[in-house]
Design a protein around this motif. Structure first.
Motif, PDB file in Angstrom:
ATOM      1  N   ARG A 218      99.764  54.203   1.113  1.00  0.00           N
ATOM      2  CA  ARG A 218      98.419  54.747   0.878  1.00  0.00           C
ATOM      3  C   ARG A 218      97.822  55.295   2.168  1.00  0.00           C
ATOM      4  N   LEU A 219      97.962  54.550   3.255  1.00  0.00           N
ATOM      5  CA  LEU A 219      97.421  54.985   4.540  1.00  0.00           C
ATOM      6  C   LEU A 219      98.124  56.246   5.033  1.00  0.00           C
ATOM      7  N   GLN A 220      99.440  56.306   4.855  1.00  0.00           N
ATOM      8  CA  GLN A 220     100.189  57.489   5.254  1.00  0.00           C
ATOM      9  C   GLN A 220      99.732  58.712   4.462  1.00  0.00           C
ATOM     10  N   LYS A 221      99.469  58.517   3.179  1.00  0.00           N
ATOM     11  CA  LYS A 221      99.000  59.626   2.350  1.00  0.00           C
ATOM     12  C   LYS A 221      97.655  60.137   2.833  1.00  0.00           C
ATOM     13  N   GLU A 222      96.766  59.228   3.203  1.00  0.00           N
ATOM     14  CA  GLU A 222      95.457  59.630   3.710  1.00  0.00           C
ATOM     15  C   GLU A 222      95.588  60.380   5.030  1.00  0.00           C
ATOM     16  N   GLN A 223      96.484  59.925   5.903  1.00  0.00           N
ATOM     17  CA  GLN A 223      96.692  60.591   7.183  1.00  0.00           C
ATOM     18  C   GLN A 223      97.274  61.988   6.991  1.00  0.00           C
ATOM     19  N   GLN A 224      98.207  62.123   6.057  1.00  0.00           N
ATOM     20  CA  GLN A 224      98.797  63.428   5.783  1.00  0.00           C
ATOM     21  C   GLN A 224      97.758  64.390   5.222  1.00  0.00           C
ATOM     22  N   ALA A 225      96.890  63.888   4.356  1.00  0.00           N
ATOM     23  CA  ALA A 225      95.837  64.731   3.790  1.00  0.00           C
ATOM     24  C   ALA A 225      94.878  65.190   4.882  1.00  0.00           C
ATOM     25  N   ALA A 226      94.578  64.293   5.826  1.00  0.00           N
ATOM     26  CA  ALA A 226      93.682  64.659   6.933  1.00  0.00           C
ATOM     27  C   ALA A 226      94.312  65.720   7.811  1.00  0.00           C
ATOM     28  N   ARG A 227      95.630  65.594   8.075  1.00  0.00           N
ATOM     29  CA  ARG A 227      96.315  66.601   8.890  1.00  0.00           C
ATOM     30  C   ARG A 227      96.343  67.942   8.185  1.00  0.00           C
ATOM     31  N   ALA A 228      96.547  67.928   6.870  1.00  0.00           N
ATOM     32  CA  ALA A 228      96.572  69.179   6.113  1.00  0.00           C
ATOM     33  C   ALA A 228      95.222  69.873   6.155  1.00  0.00           C
ATOM     34  N   GLN A 229      94.141  69.093   6.067  1.00  0.00           N
ATOM     35  CA  GLN A 229      92.805  69.658   6.137  1.00  0.00           C
ATOM     36  C   GLN A 229      92.518  70.254   7.505  1.00  0.00           C
ATOM     37  N   ALA A 230      93.191  69.731   8.529  1.00  0.00           N
ATOM     38  CA  ALA A 230      92.968  70.211   9.898  1.00  0.00           C
ATOM     39  C   ALA A 230      93.756  71.467  10.206  1.00  0.00           C
ATOM     40  N   GLN A 231      94.562  71.940   9.258  1.00  0.00           N
ATOM     41  CA  GLN A 231      95.352  73.147   9.465  1.00  0.00           C
ATOM     42  C   GLN A 231      94.760  74.284   8.646  1.00  0.00           C
ATOM     43  N   PRO A 232      93.906  75.127   9.239  1.00  0.00           N
ATOM     44  CA  PRO A 232      93.311  76.235   8.502  1.00  0.00           C
ATOM     45  C   PRO A 232      94.386  77.154   7.944  1.00  0.00           C
ATOM     46  N   GLY A 233      94.154  77.595   6.727  1.00  0.00           N
ATOM     47  CA  GLY A 233      95.083  78.531   6.110  1.00  0.00           C
ATOM     48  C   GLY A 233      96.273  77.881   5.448  1.00  0.00           C
ATOM     49  N   MET A 234      96.403  76.536   5.559  1.00  0.00           N
ATOM     50  CA  MET A 234      97.570  75.863   5.010  1.00  0.00           C
ATOM     51  C   MET A 234      97.262  75.113   3.723  1.00  0.00           C
ATOM     52  N   GLN A 235      95.991  74.981   3.355  1.00  0.00           N
ATOM     53  CA  GLN A 235      95.658  74.109   2.240  1.00  0.00           C
ATOM     54  C   GLN A 235      95.922  74.736   0.871  1.00  0.00           C
ATOM     55  N   ASP A 236      95.769  76.054   0.772  1.00  0.00           N
ATOM     56  CA  ASP A 236      95.792  76.682  -0.540  1.00  0.00           C
ATOM     57  C   ASP A 236      96.985  77.599  -0.737  1.00  0.00           C
ATOM     58  N   VAL A 237      98.105  77.281  -0.079  1.00  0.00           N
ATOM     59  CA  VAL A 237      99.306  78.082  -0.253  1.00  0.00           C
ATOM     60  C   VAL A 237      99.872  77.793  -1.634  1.00  0.00           C
ATOM     61  N   SER A 238     100.005  78.794  -2.465  1.00  0.00           N
ATOM     62  CA  SER A 238     100.408  78.545  -3.841  1.00  0.00           C
ATOM     63  C   SER A 238     101.200  79.718  -4.385  1.00  0.00           C
TER      64      SER A 238
END
Length: 259
Positions: A218-238
C-alpha cells in the motif's frame, strides 16, 4: 475562454531532441528541461542537440551561447543501434533498456532494432552481455538538429511517454494480482482451525506477515502515485498518445530516405 500558456519548462522541453539518452545527467529530457528552467542545470548539457540546441535554449532563457559541456559527451552524427543477429542470445536486456521501444523480440529469441524509431541513445549497448550491439552512424556529416527533425523528436517523446504509461500500467496490474493473492491467503489463514495455543500463535504469525506485506504494498503504491503526479505530462498518457505515435510513425515511413 482562457488558455494555459506553456511554462518555461514546456518551452525548453519542446526544444530538446527527445532522444532520452540521459547524457545530460537526468533520467529523461523532461527532467532536464525542468532543471534548466529552475536554474539547476546548464543549457549546454545535451550532446544530441549540439551547438544548435544550445543556441535554441539560450534564446528563450536569455543566456549566452556556450560550448557543449565535455562532461556530457560530444556532438556527433546521429547513430542507430544494430544488433548482430548471429550473436544475440535473446536476453531482452536491450529491450528493457530502450527508452522508446525501438527494439523488438522475445525471451530466448533474436532481437532486432527498428532503425526508424531508434534515437541513438546508446542505452542498449552497456546491458548487452555478449556485445552484439553496435552504434552505426546514420547521418554522416550531419549533427545536432541537422541530423534530427522536429517530427522525429515529437514521435520519440510520444513513444517514451507511452512506454512510461505502459510500464506503470503493467506494474499496477501485477501489484493488483499480488494483492488479490494476499487477500486470498489471509482468508485461508483465518479459516485454519486453531484448536491449540500453538496453532493460534502460528495463525497470528502468518496473519502478521501477510498484513505487513499488504501494508508495504500500500505504501509503495502511494509513493508511486506521488512520483507520477510529480512528472508533468506523464499522468494522462493513453489511447490518444498511441494514436499520435501511429500517425507520426506512418508519416516518417513515407518520407524519402536519406542517402
Amino acid at each position: 475562454m482562457s488558455s494555459t500558456l506553456p511554462s518555461l519548462a514546456d518551452r525548453i522541453d519542446a526544444l530538446l531532441p527527445q532522444t532520452q539518452c540521459t547524457k545530460c545527467g537526468y533520467p529523461a529530457c523532461r527532467p532536464y528541461a525542468e532543471a534548466i528552467a529552475d536554474g539547476k542545470a546548464g543549457h549546454n548539457q545535451c550532446p544530441p542537440g549540439g551547438e544548435q540546441g544550445i543556441a535554441r535554449i539560450a534564446a528563450i532563457i536569455g543566456k549566452p551561447v556556450i560550448p557543449l559541456n565535455p562532461a556530457n559527451g560530444v556532438e556527433r552524427p546521429r547513430p542507430v543501434a544494430v544488433i548482430d543477429e548471429r550473436l544475440c542470445i535473446g536476453c531482452t536486456l536491450c529491450i528493457q533498456a530502450c527508452p522508446v521501444d525501438a527494439i523488438v523480440g522475445a525471451a530466448k529469441q533474436m532481437h532486432t532494432v527498428l532503425p526508424g524509431l531508434c534515437t541513438g541513445c546508446d542505452l542498449c549497448v552497456a546491458p548487452c552481455p555478449v556485445d552484439c550491439i553496435d552504434m552505426v552512424e546514420a547521418t554522416p556529416g550531419k549533427t545536432g538538429w541537422d541530423a534530427w527533425s522536429q517530427e522525429q523528436a515529437d514521435a520519440a517523446r510520444a513513444r517514451f511517454q507511452f512506454r512510461v504509461f505502459r510500464l506503470r500500467r503493467e506494474k499496477e496490474e501485477n501489484d493488483a494480482r499480488l494483492a488479490a493473492k494476499a487477500v486470498a491467503k489471509l482468508k485461508a489463514v483465518e479459516a485454519e482451525p486453531t484448536l491449540t495455543p500453538e496453532q493460534r500463535a502460528e495463525q497470528e504469525r502468518k496473519r502478521a506477515i501477510i498484513q505487513a506485506a499488504m501494508e508495504r504494498a500500500r505504501l509503495q503504491k502511494e509513493q508511486q502515485a506521488a512520483r507520477a503526479q510529480a512528472q508533468p505530462g506523464m499522468q494522462d498518457v493513453s489511447r490518444g498518445v498511441r494514436r499520435q505515435i501511429d500517425e507520426v510513425n506512418a508519416r516518417l515511413e513515407h518520407q524519402p530516405k536519406e542517402d
